[in-house]
Design a protein around this motif. Structure first.
Motif, short mmCIF file in Angstrom:
data_model
loop_
_atom_site.label_atom_id
_atom_site.label_comp_id
_atom_site.label_asym_id
_atom_site.label_seq_id
_atom_site.Cartn_x
_atom_site.Cartn_y
_atom_site.Cartn_z
N GLN A 1 -31.91 -19.62 -77.10
CA GLN A 1 -32.16 -20.02 -75.71
C GLN A 1 -32.43 -18.81 -74.81
O GLN A 1 -32.92 -18.96 -73.70
N ASN A 2 -32.12 -17.61 -75.30
CA ASN A 2 -32.40 -16.39 -74.53
C ASN A 2 -33.72 -15.74 -74.92
O ASN A 2 -34.03 -14.64 -74.45
N THR A 3 -34.47 -16.40 -75.78
CA THR A 3 -35.77 -15.86 -76.19
C THR A 3 -36.70 -15.74 -74.99
O THR A 3 -36.75 -16.63 -74.14
N ARG A 4 -37.43 -14.64 -74.92
CA ARG A 4 -38.34 -14.42 -73.79
C ARG A 4 -39.69 -13.94 -74.28
O ARG A 4 -39.80 -13.29 -75.34
N PHE A 5 -40.73 -14.26 -73.52
CA PHE A 5 -42.08 -13.79 -73.84
C PHE A 5 -42.13 -12.28 -73.70
O PHE A 5 -41.65 -11.72 -72.71
N LEU A 6 -42.69 -11.61 -74.70
CA LEU A 6 -42.78 -10.15 -74.68
C LEU A 6 -44.19 -9.68 -74.35
O LEU A 6 -44.42 -8.98 -73.37
#
Length: 201
Positions: A6-11
């Motif tokens: 849920q903490n995945t972010r676009f890099l």
């Protein structure tokens, strides 16, 4: 809820090998036909509504998008293949780009291939599986949109797919999945944990 994703972010997004992040750490890529529900699956896996862009127009993802799960751990969204509204030359160019990524990316530890449970294992899917076999890339198949079929029909489709994979000599594993209902969510998250060697928070 599996809190790791849920903490995945676009890099970043890349349209060439040179534009990609440094080739270190571990990453798992997602690939599939443009109408297989790839963006919806990524969003459900990461418990986010708009991490990966979804569109009613197939083929919207036109670059390789990198998402950071944790330090040195990434999910990668590959451009969908088989989209009809893109000129043939551009399709071939993107296909070659994806091929170079699969063959040369050292941090790639596995590929999730998404197939619509009602139309699995197309000729384009087989071409991708052949490429992965040549590059010795582990493959796990998500039969998406399982909510469109009854449970018994979904399981029958999964059995048939496994039979076809074995007959063709593919070593890929497979499961049913529904981004709408969350069917198969824990199973694919556990696989990602193993491939990324990550522990849930």
């Amino acid at each position: 809820m599996h809190s790791l994703y849920q903490n995945t972010r676009f890099l970043t997004g890349a349209t060439s090998l040179k534009g990609m992040p440094e080739d270190t750490g571990r990453e798992v890529a997602f690939a599939g036909r443009s109408n297989a529900g790839k963006s919806s699956a990524l969003n459900r896996i990461c418990h986010q509504k708009s991490l990966a862009r979804t569109s009613k127009t197939p083929g919207r993802t036109q670059q390789i998008n990198f998402f950071q799960v944790a330090d040195g751990r990434y999910l990668v969204d590959l451009p969908g293949y088989g989209f009809a509204r893109v000129p043939g030359g551009l399709q071939r160019e993107w296909g070659a780009f994806i091929g170079r990524y699969l063959q040369h990316r050292r941090s790639l530890v596995g590929l999730i291939v998404l197939m619509d449970i009602r139309r699995p294992l197309t000729s384009l899917d087989e071409q991708l599986l052949d490429l992965c076999a040549q590059a010795c890339i582990p493959v796990h198949i998500l039969l998406t949109k399982a909510d469109k079929l009854s449970r018994s029909a979904s399981l029958a489709a999964l059995r048939e797919l496994k039979k076809q994979l074995q007959a063709r000599g593919y070593s890929a594993s497979a499961q049913c999945f529904s981004a709408t209902r969350g069917t198969g969510l824990e199973e694919v998250q556990e696989l990602l944990d193993r491939w990324l060697e990550a522990e849930s928070a």
